[in-house]
Design an enzyme around this catalytic site. Structure first.
Site, PDB file in Angstrom:
ATOM      1  CD  GLU A 136      -1.256  -2.202   1.633  1.00 54.19           C
ATOM      2  OE1 GLU A 136      -0.550  -2.529   1.750  1.00 54.19           O
ATOM      3  OE2 GLU A 136      -2.712  -2.588   3.200  1.00 54.19           O
ATOM      4  CG  ASP A 159      -1.791  -3.560   5.865  1.00 54.82           C
ATOM      5  OD1 ASP A 159      -0.879  -3.782   5.754  1.00 54.82           O
ATOM      6  OD2 ASP A 159      -2.045  -2.360   5.959  1.00 54.82           O
ATOM      7  CG  ASP A 176      -6.962  -4.801   7.415  1.00 50.23           C
ATOM      8  OD1 ASP A 176      -6.449  -4.597   5.954  1.00 50.23           O
ATOM      9  OD2 ASP A 176      -6.788  -4.305   8.287  1.00 50.23           O
ATOM     10  CD  GLU A 223      -9.726   0.051   3.928  1.00 50.90           C
ATOM     11  OE1 GLU A 223      -9.512   0.626   3.617  1.00 50.90           O
ATOM     12  OE2 GLU A 223     -10.261   0.271   5.290  1.00 50.90           O
ATOM     13  CE1 TYR A 235      -2.266  -3.417   9.316  1.00 54.91           C
ATOM     14  CE2 TYR A 235      -3.642  -5.111   9.870  1.00 54.91           C
ATOM     15  CZ  TYR A 235      -3.510  -3.826   9.153  1.00 54.91           C
ATOM     16  OH  TYR A 235      -4.524  -2.621   7.976  1.00 54.91           O
ATOM     17  NE  ARG A 249      -5.965   0.801  10.466  1.00 55.47           N
ATOM     18  CZ  ARG A 249      -4.826   1.284   9.674  1.00 55.47           C
ATOM     19  NH1 ARG A 249      -4.145   0.808   9.129  1.00 55.47           N
ATOM     20  NH2 ARG A 249      -4.930   2.651   9.794  1.00 55.47           N
ATOM     21  CG  HIS A 292      -4.918  -9.324  12.345  1.00 57.15           C
ATOM     22  ND1 HIS A 292      -3.891  -9.443  10.687  1.00 57.15           N
ATOM     23  CD2 HIS A 292      -5.795  -8.866  11.856  1.00 57.15           C
ATOM     24  CE1 HIS A 292      -4.332  -8.642  10.434  1.00 57.15           C
ATOM     25  NE2 HIS A 292      -5.263  -8.479  10.994  1.00 57.15           N
TER      26      HIS A 292
END
Length: 947
Positions: free
Chosen positions: A18, A104, A106, A108, A335, A337, A382
């Site tokens: 990203e 990432d 997740d 998103e 990470y 989040r 995670h």
């Protein structure tokens, strides 16, 4: 990069992440056969307005960016600022043999990876590469063990995105029509705003209760030391067996919750009892000792990190996430989040090794501590937020500075402490009894705590939301006394107390409340709080979140007419549904149909059910926003204050009034923008109405006979004259009334007629120079100044406008004119180091008022911000918002005309060019007008689409 022989043998692999920072770090861990590029966030999204929608789409699709009639098909467009980056990625992909999507792990991140696939359309093998920390081992392991794209996660994220778009673009226009233009509604932001408003309502309804008790200082008669104090302080607990009332015994109405079961002392009774106990004998009635044990806190997840960073470092949620993002991208932490408190075996081993190394084997438990519990609907795969790597770097070893150092240290301490032994000790309660002179039996109580083994507290102690709360590692030692020991009362003091309203939310406590209610995703809380601050629904006083009167109107409308949409259980249920879609237990399209259109034949009644809070949790949004006739805009924006006074939220801000407009006795007064709603009492409202407002008649001008009045205008107080009726106001014979702003040293209630006449006499002719050029003194937008022709010079004070002499003016003009900016003013306040630019942030006084700056970016303070109260995190937020908007567009300067010998030729060319340009301009203007008209009719501009 140029392929090497190794690359040629193994192929060329393109890795897309990203952010550029993340790409730079990862690039160092991969071999020469890898090219690492950044997508720079999302490369495509739903359109921001009708202008971005392709021409083939019309009607509702163009307005919403979602085709609700055809299975809620989203209309995705490549963002204008990402087109160049997409071209670059396509060029890199054309030269590559494999594609690794390393966004990432997740929802998103999975969605970004899917959008990349959809746009780039790779014809080479594609791998989904995932990792939770950016270390060499983790990156190389991720390359060796890729997986497939998780389409269920993508579906869940896209459903969430479409849901938020429908909510924002359908409900926001209702707010525009009924409350104020340019407002927004959002699935989570509206509920978060409601929480803040409800807390303020509780504070407004709260009635304080007064109560008294006694505090006694009792001496043992022994010489004390640190382990055995000579005295203790105890609080009155009972009188004749009845417990003395404390704050917890009163309700929000100021009345006792259980009258008759507790004794409420007033001041007179408390003082009388203290006097009656002055010579009484006291003895220890009981000593109760219990073992004390406290276990370490679980490692950080997103929300607990935000809360603790707020308590200990003073960071807002957004600032915390910005700093954590940098730490993650540069390989310092895992990470950030995450909803998980689990530590990997590698992390547990690293933490236990540091416990032994730094604190000794006595602090290490026999078995590793496991924190397997996750919050409901936790994000996938995670672990907790921890230092990265298989050996944790101590804060001193990182080389970090400023806020990054402070946040890393917090994470490091919490992680290491999570693998340490419990803290143990003893808690003791001592009760002391006596009989007053008038025969009443009293009992005092004191509590103590001693910690015999600090365990994990050697490394870390959690903060508290209540600033008056005692932290876990705080000891309270009591004297070593036994039942029956005599004690002497050194002092018996009556103390008065008053109950306090519930505390306002801070960013930390609002995050905690949202998580406990299972509303929204923890990873979005920082942006949600940022949104409600930016929209003006909430402002800050210190760290407290205070709702504006505007938010009261918005929440009032949503509760009365869209009750289900801001219902806490409804919002949590939607979150459950979205997670069911992520797990493959529900389908996206049928769910969206139920939400938007209602369910089957019952759709006609679903809207009313969604509005009044009854029925199924998925009512029909479309019908709900279609018929707005029942919404009385004046009613939802009006709130009774008392004594016939009503607060109203108008299009230009809040105001109070009594009586109807244009009726006899009607009163109206503006309410300060930064007034907290619970501070608008009847008494204060009466003061505002009684304060002089509107026109202050100062008298008649002795020359013209016109009345002179003082007014409070949009740009401050000013004086003006009232022209006679019939005076032309337009046309070539129009007469403008003389007007002048008050000096900063003047106020409406003290300005006099002579002051007004002097002000309106400006500009004042000071005199003329040797060449006969007139010099005048004038008051302008940027302060007082002198003017001679086109040459202006600033004056140091407004009073000089009337006092400066010609000689003084000529002396000023005799000085060389200062070019460029004046000497920089010293900063008004220092805030700390910005987490993004890593530069010192200060508050300065500027041309347009106070602003924050890090030397690169400037951001003006908003309404509700003040130099005295602004916190570091608020300063960082303002700078982050300014950066996100990008640099201000500069107006292009006209190029100077070129001097040429062939003037006639140039003139001819110019004439031809003008004709051609005029023709093109006319055509372009028509197209532009058409486009603007379409956009104006269809755009649901800037309605919130992110929860």
């Amino acid at each position: 990069m140029s392929p090497t022989s190794e690359t040629a043998q193994g192929g060329r692999r393109l890795v897309i992440v990203e952010s550029p920072a993340k790409a730079k770090t990862i690039k160092g861990y991969l071999g020469p056969g890898y090219v690492v590029e950044a997508s720079v966030g999302h490369i495509r999204d739903l359109p921001n307005g009708a202008a971005e929608v392709p021409e083939k789409y019309t009607g509702e699709v163009r307005r919403l960016g979602v085709d609700v009639e055809h299975d809620f098909q989203p209309i995705y467009v490549v963002n204008a600022d990402k087109k160049a980056q997409v071209r670059k990625l396509k060029e890199q992909l054309a030269e590559s043999d494999e594609l690794y999507l390393a966004t990432d792990e997740d929802r998103e991140g999975e969605a970004i990876a899917w959008h990349l696939l959809e746009v780039l359309k790779p014809k080479v093998p594609v791998h989904r590469m995932v990792f939770h920390e950016i270390t060499k081992d983790a990156i190389q392991d991720a390359v060796r063990n890729p997986r497939e794209l998780n389409k269920r996660m993508v579906d869940a994220q896209e459903t969430r995105r479409i849901l938020d778009r429908l909510y924002g673009y359908e409900v926001s226009p209702v707010l525009w029509k009924k409350v104020m233009p340019r407002l927004s509604a959002g699935r989570v932001q509206s509920v978060a705003t409601r929480l803040v408003v409800e807390r303020e309502r509780e504070r407004r309804a709260f009635r304080s209760a007064a109560y008294w008790d006694l505090t006694g200082t009792f001496a043992t008669g022994r010489t004390g030391d640190s382990s055995d104090p000579s005295s203790l302080v105890a609080r009155l607990n009972t009188v004749d067996g009845k417990r003395v009332a404390q704050g917890r015994d009163f309700g929000s109405d100021g009345q006792l919750k259980t009258p008759g079961q507790v004794l409420q002392l007033d001041e007179a009774n408390a003082r009388a009892l203290a006097t009656a106990l002055a010579d009484s004998a006291f003895a220890v009635r009981s000593v109760e000792s219990k073992p004390y044990r406290r276990s370490p806190y679980a490692p950080f997840r997103t929300t607990t990190l935000q809360q603790e960073a707020s308590r200990k470092l003073g960071f807002g949620a957004k600032a915390t996430m910005q700093v954590a993002q940098k730490l993650y991208e540069n390989g310092f932490i895992t990470y950030m989040r995450t909803d998980s408190t689990t530590l990997s075996d590698t992390a547990v081993a690293a933490a236990r090794a540091q416990v032994t190394q730094l604190y000794g084997a006595d602090y290490l438990p026999e078995k590793p501590r496991l924190y397997a519990g996750k919050v409901k609907n936790a994000q996938e795969a995670h672990e907790a937020i921890r230092p990265s790597g298989d050996r944790f770097r101590t804060p001193a070893e990182t080389g970090l500075t400023g806020d990054q150092f402070r946040l890393y240290e917090l994470i490091w301490k919490r992680t290491v402490a999570s693998q340490m032994k419990d803290a143990t000790g003893n808690s003791v309660t001592v009760k002391i009894g006596g009989v007053s002179a008038d025969g009443r039996d009293v009992e005092f109580s004191a509590s103590g705590k001693t910690i015999t083994f600090h365990g994990f507290m050697k490394a870390y102690v959690e903060g508290a939301d209540d600033p008056n709360a005692e932290l876990d590692d705080r000891e309270r030692r009591l004297p070593q006394v036994a039942e029956g020991d005599a004690l002497r009362a050194e002092e018996i003091t009556p103390e008065g107390h008053a109950t306090k309203p519930p505390a306002r939310y801070t960013e930390a406590t609002l995050v905690k409340e949202l998580e406990e209610r299972e509303i929204g995703r923890p990873s979005t809380y920082a942006s949600i709080i940022g949104t409600i601050l930016d929209r003006g629904y909430v402002f800050k006083k210190g760290t407290a979140l205070v709702p504006s009167f505007l938010s009261f109107a918005v929440v009032n409308l949503l509760e009365k007419h869209f009750g289900r949409l801001v219902d806490y259980d409804f919002t949590a249920k939607m979150e459950d549904d979205l997670d069911r879609i992520a797990r493959g237990e529900a389908q996206s399209v049928p769910w969206l149909k139920r939400f938007y259109f209602g369910e089957g034949d019952a759709a006609a009644g679903a809207a009313s059910e969604a509005g009044n809070g009854d029925g199924d949790h998925l009512g029909g949004l479309k019908e709900l926003v279609t018929d707005l006739g029942a919404i009385d805009a004046r009613e939802i924006s009006s709130f009774p204050v008392g004594n016939g006074i009503v607060l109203r939220v108008g299009r230009f801000g809040p105001y109070i009034e009594r009586g109807e407009k244009d009726a006899e006795g009607h009163q109206r007064a503006d309410v300060p923008d930064d007034l907290a709603p619970d501070e608008l009492t009847v008494e204060y409202a009466e003061e505002l109405l009684a304060a002089p407002s509107g026109d202050y008649e100062l008298g008649a001008d002795p020359v013209s006979g016109n009345q002179i009045v003082a007014k409070n205008g949009r740009y401050g107080p000013y004086v003006t004259e009232i022209l006679p009726e019939g005076t032309p106001k337009t046309g070539k014979n129009a007469v403008k009334p003389r007007t002048a702003s008050l000096f900063k040293t003047m106020s409406l209630d003290t300005v006099r007629l002579e002051d007004a006449l002097r002000l309106m006499s400006l500009p004042r002719v000071v005199g003329a120079d040797a060449e006969g050029v007139e010099i005048t003194a004038q008051n302008g937008r940027y302060g007082p100044y002198l003017k001679k022709g086109t040459d202006s010079r600033s004056l140091t004070s407004e009073d000089q406008l009337f006092s400066i002499t010609l000689e003084e003016a000529l002396a000023i003009y005799a000085q060389p004119k200062q070019r460029g900016r004046a000497a920089a003013k010293p900063p008004l306040k220092e805030l700390g180091t910005d987490p993004v630019s890593e530069r010192p942030v200060v508050v300065k006084d500027g041309r347009f008022g106070p602003y924050v700056t890090d030397g690169e970016t400037n951001a003006t303070l908003r309404t509700g911000d003040s130099v005295e109260d602004i916190t570091p995190e608020r300063g960082y937020e303002l700078l982050a918002e300014k950066r996100a908007k990008g640099p201000a567009k500069k107006t292009a300067k006209k190029a100077p005309a070129k001097k040429t010998a062939a003037k006639k030729t140039a003139a001819k060319k110019t004439t031809t060019a003008k004709k051609t340009a005029a023709k093109k301009t006319t055509t372009a203007a028509k197209k532009t007008t058409a486009k603007k008209t379409t956009a104006k009719k269809t755009a649901a501009a800037k309605a919130s689409t992110d929860e």
